[in-house]
Design a protein around this motif. Structure first.
Motif, short mmCIF file in Angstrom:
data_model
loop_
_atom_site.label_atom_id
_atom_site.label_comp_id
_atom_site.label_asym_id
_atom_site.label_seq_id
_atom_site.Cartn_x
_atom_site.Cartn_y
_atom_site.Cartn_z
N ASP A 106 0.83 -1.20 0.00
CA ASP A 106 0.00 0.00 0.00
C ASP A 106 0.87 1.26 0.00
O ASP A 106 0.51 2.27 -0.61
CB ASP A 106 -0.92 0.01 1.22
CG ASP A 106 -2.06 -0.98 1.08
OD1 ASP A 106 -2.24 -1.53 -0.03
OD2 ASP A 106 -2.76 -1.23 2.08
N ILE A 109 2.02 2.08 -3.52
CA ILE A 109 0.93 2.69 -4.29
C ILE A 109 0.72 4.13 -3.85
O ILE A 109 0.52 5.03 -4.67
CB ILE A 109 -0.37 1.88 -4.11
CG1 ILE A 109 -0.21 0.47 -4.70
CG2 ILE A 109 -1.55 2.59 -4.75
CD1 ILE A 109 -1.37 -0.46 -4.42
N GLU A 113 0.94 7.57 -6.13
CA GLU A 113 -0.18 8.49 -6.25
C GLU A 113 0.20 9.89 -5.77
O GLU A 113 -0.24 10.90 -6.34
CB GLU A 113 -1.38 7.96 -5.45
CG GLU A 113 -2.00 6.70 -6.03
CD GLU A 113 -3.17 6.20 -5.21
OE1 GLU A 113 -3.36 6.73 -4.10
OE2 GLU A 113 -3.88 5.30 -5.68
#
Length: 251
Positions: A106, A109, A113
């Motif tokens: 996570d 990611i 982002e």
């Protein structure tokens, strides 16, 4: 005033939840832009801004909390979190690895982002955001410090005569909203003769005596447990600078 109290209550609730979730894990619960004011000129990006992933411990806590609550319906969340923290500390590394791997995935990611979103902001927007983040971090640090002192039992400071009066009269049915009651009481205090205020001044003096006795005892206890950093500034012992005495002969 009521708006301020409402916002402050929300901040306290959010901060308290984070502190409870992190009990025993040594990490701090925070989001990438917690408590940040976003200017209107890029508020449209707010909904799509990435959220910082939960740590492995927080992920475990969130997963376990419903089961613990179902098994202990009468136990407060704070105590349930303590129980979950104990289970986490005793969990084999092989089982912790599942949660740690999920966090790493996570986090990757999230970073991707974040980079994508930051590329969409102008330099001016980025500088403004960094400034707001710095201010919010300082404010959050102050809140965390206050919460720590409360948990350690630091005595409440002396109340002023005005505050004692407000606390005594606030629950009386003298107005509608809290804001209106506070306004009425403030006017009452201003118009009150000094002779009637004397009782509140005396109560404040008594409270000062109470505080001085309690804070002295508390600071002695903090010294014993190795927390001299929490003493009032004028109580901290400052090492004296070594000086060299020189004798001069007059010619």
């Amino acid at each position: 005033m009521s708006l301020f109290r409402g916002v402050w209550g929300a901040l306290r609730a959010l901060g308290r939840s984070g502190a409870e979730l992190c009990t025993g894990c040594g990490s701090r619960l925070c989001t990438p832009f917690s408590f940040v004011y976003f200017p209107r000129w890029f508020s449209s990006n707010l909904n799509s801004y990435p959220k910082k992933p939960m740590t492995s411990y927080l992920r475990f806590s969130k997963e376990q909390l419903p089961a613990f609550r179902a098994q202990n319906p009468d136990v407060k969340n704070k105590e349930l979190i303590r129980k979950i923290a104990e289970v986490w500390r005793g969990l084999p590394e092989s089982k912790k690895k599942t949660y740690k791997d999920a966090y790493k995935a996570d986090w990757k990611i999230y970073k991707e982002e974040m980079s994508r979103m930051q590329e969409q902001l102008t330099p001016t927007q980025l500088l403004s955001l960094e400034k707001e983040l710095k201010q919010r971090r300082l404010k959050r640090k102050t809140i965390m410090k206050k919460r720590e002192l409360t948990s350690l039992g630091k005595p409440k400071k002396t109340r002023s005569a005005y505050n004692i009066f407000i606390a005594e009269k606030f629950q009386e049915n003298i107005g509608g909203s809290p804001k209106e009651r506070l306004r009425i009481l403030n006017d009452m205090w201003k118009d009150m003769p000094v002779s009637q205020k004397e009782v509140y001044y005396q109560l404040s003096q008594d409270d000062k005596i109470r505080y001085e006795a309690e804070i002295k005892s508390w600071e002695e206890r903090m010294i014993q447990v190795g927390r001299s950093d929490l003493l009032r500034q004028h109580k901290k012992v400052q090492p004296k600078a070594a000086t060299e005495n020189l004798d001069f002969e007059e010619n």
